[in-house]
Motif scaffolding. Structure first.
Motif, PDB file in Angstrom:
ATOM      1  N   CYS A  54     -11.398  26.573  -3.854  1.00  0.00           N
ATOM      2  CA  CYS A  54     -12.187  27.664  -3.292  1.00  0.00           C
ATOM      3  C   CYS A  54     -12.860  27.148  -2.024  1.00  0.00           C
ATOM      4  O   CYS A  54     -13.331  26.010  -1.987  1.00  0.00           O
ATOM      5  N   ILE A  55     -12.891  27.998  -0.982  1.00  0.00           N
ATOM      6  CA  ILE A  55     -13.511  27.581   0.278  1.00  0.00           C
ATOM      7  C   ILE A  55     -14.314  28.747   0.862  1.00  0.00           C
ATOM      8  O   ILE A  55     -13.849  29.887   0.886  1.00  0.00           O
ATOM      9  N   LEU A  56     -15.521  28.428   1.291  1.00  0.00           N
ATOM     10  CA  LEU A  56     -16.418  29.436   1.865  1.00  0.00           C
ATOM     11  C   LEU A  56     -15.989  29.804   3.286  1.00  0.00           C
ATOM     12  O   LEU A  56     -15.269  29.044   3.942  1.00  0.00           O
ATOM     13  N   PRO A  57     -16.441  30.964   3.799  1.00  0.00           N
ATOM     14  CA  PRO A  57     -16.053  31.383   5.148  1.00  0.00           C
ATOM     15  C   PRO A  57     -16.526  30.390   6.219  1.00  0.00           C
ATOM     16  O   PRO A  57     -17.640  29.879   6.150  1.00  0.00           O
ATOM     17  N   GLY A  58     -15.643  30.111   7.162  1.00  0.00           N
ATOM     18  CA  GLY A  58     -15.967  29.237   8.280  1.00  0.00           C
ATOM     19  C   GLY A  58     -16.046  27.758   7.938  1.00  0.00           C
ATOM     20  O   GLY A  58     -16.354  26.941   8.793  1.00  0.00           O
ATOM     21  N   LYS A  59     -15.758  27.381   6.718  1.00  0.00           N
ATOM     22  CA  LYS A  59     -15.873  25.991   6.289  1.00  0.00           C
ATOM     23  C   LYS A  59     -14.515  25.278   6.348  1.00  0.00           C
ATOM     24  O   LYS A  59     -13.462  25.901   6.369  1.00  0.00           O
ATOM     25  N   THR A  60     -14.595  23.938   6.344  1.00  0.00           N
ATOM     26  CA  THR A  60     -13.414  23.090   6.351  1.00  0.00           C
ATOM     27  C   THR A  60     -13.504  22.109   5.195  1.00  0.00           C
ATOM     28  O   THR A  60     -14.570  21.560   4.937  1.00  0.00           O
ATOM     29  N   LYS A  61     -12.395  21.904   4.497  1.00  0.00           N
ATOM     30  CA  LYS A  61     -12.306  20.892   3.445  1.00  0.00           C
ATOM     31  C   LYS A  61     -11.198  19.936   3.837  1.00  0.00           C
ATOM     32  O   LYS A  61     -10.138  20.354   4.281  1.00  0.00           O
ATOM     33  N   LYS A  62     -11.486  18.636   3.660  1.00  0.00           N
ATOM     34  CA  LYS A  62     -10.447  17.666   3.993  1.00  0.00           C
ATOM     35  C   LYS A  62     -10.654  16.364   3.248  1.00  0.00           C
ATOM     36  O   LYS A  62     -11.755  16.044   2.813  1.00  0.00           O
ATOM     37  N   GLY A  63      -9.560  15.634   3.124  1.00  0.00           N
ATOM     38  CA  GLY A  63      -9.583  14.264   2.636  1.00  0.00           C
ATOM     39  C   GLY A  63      -9.994  14.056   1.199  1.00  0.00           C
ATOM     40  O   GLY A  63     -10.036  14.976   0.397  1.00  0.00           O
TER      41      GLY A  63
ATOM     42  N   GLN B 133       0.834  -1.200   0.000  1.00  0.00           N
ATOM     43  CA  GLN B 133       0.000   0.000   0.000  1.00  0.00           C
ATOM     44  C   GLN B 133       0.873   1.255   0.000  1.00  0.00           C
ATOM     45  O   GLN B 133       1.829   1.363   0.752  1.00  0.00           O
ATOM     46  N   THR B 134       0.531   2.204  -0.851  1.00  0.00           N
ATOM     47  CA  THR B 134       1.253   3.467  -0.930  1.00  0.00           C
ATOM     48  C   THR B 134       0.735   4.413   0.150  1.00  0.00           C
ATOM     49  O   THR B 134      -0.464   4.554   0.319  1.00  0.00           O
ATOM     50  N   PRO B 135       1.648   5.061   0.889  1.00  0.00           N
ATOM     51  CA  PRO B 135       1.187   6.025   1.897  1.00  0.00           C
ATOM     52  C   PRO B 135       0.350   7.128   1.243  1.00  0.00           C
ATOM     53  O   PRO B 135       0.631   7.564   0.140  1.00  0.00           O
ATOM     54  N   GLU B 136      -0.679   7.559   1.945  1.00  0.00           N
ATOM     55  CA  GLU B 136      -1.572   8.582   1.417  1.00  0.00           C
ATOM     56  C   GLU B 136      -1.613   9.764   2.377  1.00  0.00           C
ATOM     57  O   GLU B 136      -1.908   9.605   3.555  1.00  0.00           O
ATOM     58  N   LEU B 137      -1.287  10.926   1.869  1.00  0.00           N
ATOM     59  CA  LEU B 137      -1.294  12.149   2.650  1.00  0.00           C
ATOM     60  C   LEU B 137      -2.645  12.821   2.486  1.00  0.00           C
ATOM     61  O   LEU B 137      -3.094  13.057   1.366  1.00  0.00           O
ATOM     62  N   GLN B 138      -3.302  13.126   3.606  1.00  0.00           N
ATOM     63  CA  GLN B 138      -4.577  13.833   3.558  1.00  0.00           C
ATOM     64  C   GLN B 138      -4.372  15.233   4.113  1.00  0.00           C
ATOM     65  O   GLN B 138      -3.656  15.425   5.084  1.00  0.00           O
ATOM     66  N   ILE B 139      -5.004  16.199   3.461  1.00  0.00           N
ATOM     67  CA  ILE B 139      -4.856  17.598   3.838  1.00  0.00           C
ATOM     68  C   ILE B 139      -6.211  18.125   4.309  1.00  0.00           C
ATOM     69  O   ILE B 139      -7.241  17.813   3.713  1.00  0.00           O
ATOM     70  N   MET B 140      -6.192  18.929   5.369  1.00  0.00           N
ATOM     71  CA  MET B 140      -7.399  19.587   5.863  1.00  0.00           C
ATOM     72  C   MET B 140      -7.138  21.099   5.855  1.00  0.00           C
ATOM     73  O   MET B 140      -6.108  21.547   6.334  1.00  0.00           O
ATOM     74  N   VAL B 141      -8.085  21.836   5.310  1.00  0.00           N
ATOM     75  CA  VAL B 141      -7.968  23.290   5.222  1.00  0.00           C
ATOM     76  C   VAL B 141      -9.210  23.908   5.841  1.00  0.00           C
ATOM     77  O   VAL B 141     -10.332  23.551   5.485  1.00  0.00           O
ATOM     78  N   LYS B 142      -9.001  24.829   6.767  1.00  0.00           N
ATOM     79  CA  LYS B 142     -10.119  25.525   7.415  1.00  0.00           C
ATOM     80  C   LYS B 142      -9.999  27.020   7.118  1.00  0.00           C
ATOM     81  O   LYS B 142      -8.944  27.621   7.325  1.00  0.00           O
ATOM     82  N   ASN B 143     -11.099  27.614   6.669  1.00  0.00           N
ATOM     83  CA  ASN B 143     -11.132  29.050   6.393  1.00  0.00           C
ATOM     84  C   ASN B 143     -11.727  29.752   7.608  1.00  0.00           C
ATOM     85  O   ASN B 143     -12.921  29.667   7.861  1.00  0.00           O
ATOM     86  N   SER B 144     -10.899  30.447   8.369  1.00  0.00           N
ATOM     87  CA  SER B 144     -11.391  31.164   9.546  1.00  0.00           C
ATOM     88  C   SER B 144     -11.741  32.619   9.222  1.00  0.00           C
ATOM     89  O   SER B 144     -12.092  33.389  10.107  1.00  0.00           O
ATOM     90  N   ASN B 145     -11.682  32.978   7.961  1.00  0.00           N
ATOM     91  CA  ASN B 145     -12.043  34.332   7.525  1.00  0.00           C
ATOM     92  C   ASN B 145     -13.560  34.495   7.463  1.00  0.00           C
ATOM     93  O   ASN B 145     -14.299  33.522   7.436  1.00  0.00           O
ATOM     94  N   ALA B 146     -13.994  35.730   7.374  1.00  0.00           N
ATOM     95  CA  ALA B 146     -15.414  36.044   7.211  1.00  0.00           C
ATOM     96  C   ALA B 146     -15.771  36.171   5.732  1.00  0.00           C
ATOM     97  O   ALA B 146     -16.854  36.627   5.382  1.00  0.00           O
ATOM     98  N   TYR B 147     -14.865  35.771   4.862  1.00  0.00           N
ATOM     99  CA  TYR B 147     -15.081  35.870   3.425  1.00  0.00           C
ATOM    100  C   TYR B 147     -14.526  34.625   2.725  1.00  0.00           C
ATOM    101  O   TYR B 147     -13.720  33.883   3.276  1.00  0.00           O
ATOM    102  N   THR B 148     -14.978  34.419   1.502  1.00  0.00           N
ATOM    103  CA  THR B 148     -14.542  33.287   0.682  1.00  0.00           C
ATOM    104  C   THR B 148     -13.124  33.532   0.179  1.00  0.00           C
ATOM    105  O   THR B 148     -12.766  34.660  -0.153  1.00  0.00           O
ATOM    106  N   VAL B 149     -12.326  32.456   0.120  1.00  0.00           N
ATOM    107  CA  VAL B 149     -10.965  32.586  -0.405  1.00  0.00           C
ATOM    108  C   VAL B 149     -10.676  31.488  -1.419  1.00  0.00           C
ATOM    109  O   VAL B 149     -11.253  30.403  -1.383  1.00  0.00           O
ATOM    110  N   ASN B 150      -9.795  31.801  -2.346  1.00  0.00           N
ATOM    111  CA  ASN B 150      -9.158  30.822  -3.217  1.00  0.00           C
ATOM    112  C   ASN B 150      -7.793  30.545  -2.623  1.00  0.00           C
ATOM    113  O   ASN B 150      -7.129  31.468  -2.133  1.00  0.00           O
ATOM    114  N   TYR B 151      -7.379  29.305  -2.652  1.00  0.00           N
ATOM    115  CA  TYR B 151      -6.029  28.986  -2.185  1.00  0.00           C
ATOM    116  C   TYR B 151      -5.391  27.982  -3.123  1.00  0.00           C
ATOM    117  O   TYR B 151      -6.052  27.159  -3.734  1.00  0.00           O
TER     118      TYR B 151
END
Length: 132
Positions: free
Chosen positions: A87-96, A47-65
């Motif tokens: 793209c991530i909305l304010p206060g949201k988290t994206k992961k995995g 099995q190949t190791p898999e890196l998972q990333i979690m990004v949380k936007n703590s801003n009050a506005y939408t950001v591109n990263y």
């Protein structure tokens, strides 16, 4: 012999515990980036190791990263993913996997955690944008 088995069990437990927790990598412009390694199943030796990333936007506005994964072994660049923009909305988290925040890393499983192994999330750029 019992001590050797006990030491191996404790080491395996520590590795399994470390694999399940997120490690904060950076906090830049209201974006908190963390990562973790997926659990490697004992029955899947190749099995190949898999890196998972979690990004949380703590801003009050939408950001591109934009981010890219860079793997260094013995100080030399071993692997680099192409930069990807999200793209991530304010206060949201994206992961995995569901959000495409995972990378299969073609390195031996046993080198992860070794001081010779370094992981960097390069090209991290954060910009305010209109809603996604």
């Amino acid at each position: 012999m019992r001590y050797l088995i006990l030491i191996l069990f404790v080491a395996a437990s520590a590795i399994a515990d470390a694999q399940s927790k997120w490690t904060e990598y950076s906090a830049e412009d209201g974006l908190i980036v963390s990562y973790k390694w997926s659990k490697i199943r004992p029955k899947k030796k190749d099995q190949t190791p898999e890196l998972q990333i979690m990004v949380k936007n703590s801003n009050a506005y939408t950001v591109n990263y934009t981010l890219a994964v860079e793997v260094f072994i013995n100080g030399k660049l071993n692997l680099q993913s192409p930069p990807a923009t999200y793209c991530i909305l304010p206060g949201k988290t994206k992961k995995g996997k569901i959000n495409g925040h995972y990378f299969r890393i073609e390195v031996p499983k046993d080198i992860i955690g070794d001081p010779k192994f370094t992981l960097e999330l390069g090209d991290l750029e954060v910009t305010q944008t209109n809603p996604c």
